[in-house]
Design an enzyme around this catalytic site. Structure first.
Site, PDB file in Angstrom:
ATOM      1  CD  GLU A  68      18.137 -21.876 -31.004  1.00 34.42           C
ATOM      2  OE1 GLU A  68      17.688 -21.350 -32.109  1.00 34.42           O
ATOM      3  OE2 GLU A  68      17.496 -21.961 -29.969  1.00 34.42           O
ATOM      4  CD  GLU A  75      14.020 -19.796 -37.435  1.00 38.06           C
ATOM      5  OE1 GLU A  75      15.182 -19.079 -37.631  1.00 38.06           O
ATOM      6  OE2 GLU A  75      13.263 -19.659 -36.389  1.00 38.06           O
TER       7      GLU A  75
END
Length: 127
Positions: A68, A75
Site C-alpha cells: 500500500e 500514484e
C-alpha cells in the site's frame, strides 16, 4: 568534510525519520492504508487473544501495508509526471492497486487459516 559511513547510526536514524514521515503521510492521506492498519491490528489482537502463532499474521500485514505504501508512492509519481489522464498512467496505477488487492486476498487467506480454527473452537465454547 568527511562523508557519513553507510553503517552510521546517525545516518540510519535520519533515514528512518524520512521513512516514518512517509508512513505518517500515508496514514493521514490514504483511507485504505488506515483501514489496513486497523484490520492488521485487529488480526494481531485476535491472534494474541487466541494464542496462535503471530509470524504468519505479521508477515501478511507487513506485505499488505508495504505494498500500500508503494502504491501510494507510485500514484504520487504518476500524478507528478502525468497530470493529465493517460492510458499508461492508468495502467500503472491499476497494476499497483492490483498488487495490494492480491496481497490483501492472501492476507485474508492467512487470517482464515491461522485464526479460523481456534476462533471457531472459541465460539463453540471449546477454548
Amino acid at each position: 568534510m568527511r562523508s557519513a559511513s553507510a553503517l552510521s547510526l546517525r545516518r540510519w536514524w535520519r533515514s528512518a525519520g524520512f521513512a516514518w514521515a512517509g508512513v505518517r503521510h500515508a496514514y493521514r492521506t490514504q483511507p485504505n492504508f488506515r483501514l489496513e492498519v486497523w484490520a492488521g491490528a485487529a488480526a494481531l489482537g485476535l491472534g494474541l487473544g487466541l494464542g496462535v502463532p503471530l509470524p504468519p499474521i505479521l508477515l501478511a500485514c507487513a506485505l499488505v501495508l508495504g505494498l500500500e505504501l508503494l502504491n501510494t508512492a507510485l500514484e504520487a509519481v504518476v500524478d507528478l509526471v502525468s497530470p493529465e489522464q493517460h492510458p499508461l498512467a492508468k495502467a500503472a496505477k491499476d497494476a499497483a492497486a492490483g498488487a495490494v488487492l492480491v496481497a490483501s486476498a492472501g492476507a485474508l487467506g492467512v487470517g482464515l487459516a491461522v485464526l479460523g480454527p481456534p476462533l471457531m473452537r472459541w465460539l463453540a465454547g471449546d477454548l
